[in-house]
Design a protein around this motif. Structure first.
Motif: not given
Length: 443
Positions: A58, A61-62, A65, A67, A69-70, A74, A107, A111
């Motif tokens: 993740l 994958a992110t 994107l 931060r 929003t991710t 999640l 994830g 992050v």
């Protein structure tokens, strides 16, 4: 400390409660699902496996994107996983819900840890991680015992519903208080970041973290049956003893977070040694309820005393990979949370009883001490790795502003620790700092 760091710690409270509350719910879950206690214990390992796999996947994958929003996505998926667990009609679906929740949790940790580390000055990295880990400690003080109490009073499913509600509260905090973070101007160079895995210090740090965490959670995962079946305590004592473990964890995190910035290896060695001693004593005095209660508190203290130092050490040696550093740290801890409960269940299934996980855990932490000593020797010798050596060759700096520049603070903290401990590696870590700036993806 930025308010956003405390919001991340609040979110971790919900994540941590879900991850560890099963230690007080294994007997009722086993009875309801028609499985053995070691099989129910695999639900803990399932969550940890999801964390190990999900953290690096993740994180990659992110990358492109936002931060904020991710984090919102999640924590939402995590909350839905709790609802699925509460409604699960059988063991297989409950197992699946744990894996899905773990992926989202992984994830969020990856992050969130990167964002928290990036938002603070050089000398406060361990303290920032202590805030996040503090959420985990408070989960052990309040969340895990509350989950055990709910499980005893209203059924184990009520604990899952409670975590779902906490996840919703965390979601509101993330939406309203985590700032928007712009995407990086430069595309991440994942191939170059993957080069950190050629560094033996990175692998040593992963092994140390996994063994230190696994040794304690080898016995913590089966603490409830140890308390009731071996020490002879009533079921009503389980939430209180879990709370004592969590109180020790909270104190250990606070103290360790303040000391680790200046005495990183001292914290690692003393904490792992203390955990080994406490685990051996627990195995020897398991039939004495007073001793078991006291040692549960001391185990929480020693285990979480080392946690900020373990985090900081991995961020130090993996500083050339700002994207994968947080994911690697999360995966390392959960390798321990996977192997520990699995090993504990294995020795119980082997007919050695509920005291056996304490002996097995002591073996894991003893090996961790050896690995720490080896890592310290390499650190003192200042032998550069190929990864670090290449990091300073022909690399530009100044990718962007904001959180991106904070990746350089990882090696900078290592320099401060080196001066304190007489182990300076200034030129080598400066090269790593240059690479960290160039590779930063958290702008």
């Amino acid at each position: 400390m930025p308010v956003a760091v405390y919001i991340l710690g609040l979110s971790v409270f919900a994540l941590g409660t879900s991850e560890f509350m099963l230690s007080g719910l294994l007997p009722p879950i086993a009875d309801d699902m028609g499985v053995t206690i070691p099989q129910a214990g695999l639900l803990i390992s399932a969550f940890a496996i999801g964390m190990v796999v999900g953290a690096p996947l993740l994180a990659v994958a992110t990358l492109r994107l936002p931060r904020r929003t991710t984090l919102i996505a999640l924590i939402s998926v995590f909350g839905l996983g709790q609802i699925a667990g509460a409604l699960a009609p059988n063991y297989a679906l409950l197992f699946t819900s744990r894996v899905v929740s773990a992926l989202a949790c992984a994830g969020f940790w990856a992050v969130g840890a990167s964002v928290a580390i990036a938002m603070v000055p050089v000398t406060s990295r361990a303290r920032a991680m202590a805030v996040m880990i503090g959420g985990l400690s408070i989960a052990n003080v309040l969340g895990v015992p509350a989950g055990a109490f709910l499980g005893e009073s209203l059924g184990w499913r009520s604990a899952f519903w409670a975590v779902a509600v906490m996840s919703a509260v965390a979601l509101v905090g993330v939406v309203t208080l985590i700032p928007r973070i712009p995407l990086p101007d430069t595309r991440p160079r994942l191939r170059r970041e993957l080069a950190i895995y050629r560094d033996r210090q990175v692998w040593l740090s992963i092994v140390i973290t996994a063994l230190a965490a696994g040794g304690v959670f080898c016995v913590f995962s089966y603490l409830a049956p140890l308390l009731t079946d071996v020490a002879g305590l009533p079921d009503g004592w389980v939430p209180g003893v879990l709370g004592l473990f969590g109180l020790g964890a909270l104190i250990g995190t606070a103290v360790g977070g303040r000391v680790a910035d200046a005495h990183l290896f001292g914290v690692l060695l003393s904490g792992a040694s203390a955990s080994t001693v406490f685990l051996v004593l627990l195995a020897l005095t398991a039939h004495n309820p007073v001793a078991v209660v006291v040692l549960s508190f001391l185990l929480g203290l020693s285990a979480f005393f080392t946690a900020p130092a373990l985090n900081a050490r991995l961020f130090n040696v993996a500083g050339a990979a700002p994207t994968l550093a947080g994911a690697t740290t999360t995966a390392a801890f959960n390798l321990g949370n996977t192997s520990g409960p699995w090993l504990g269940g294995t020795v119980i299934d082997g007919g050695f009883g509920f005291t056996a996980p304490a002996w097995a855990g002591a073996g894991m932490t003893a090996v961790a001490i050896v690995a720490i000593a080896v890592s310290l020797r390499f650190h003192r010798r200042g032998t550069p790795s190929l990864v670090v050596a290449k990091a300073g060759v022909g690399v530009g700096v100044g990718v962007g502003a904001g959180f991106g520049s904070a990746s350089a603070s990882v090696p900078a903290q290592g320099q401060a620790q080196g001066r304190t401990q007489g182990q300076g590696q200034t030129q080598r870590e400066a090269a790593l700092s240059t690479e960290g700036c160039a590779l930063s993806t958290e702008a």
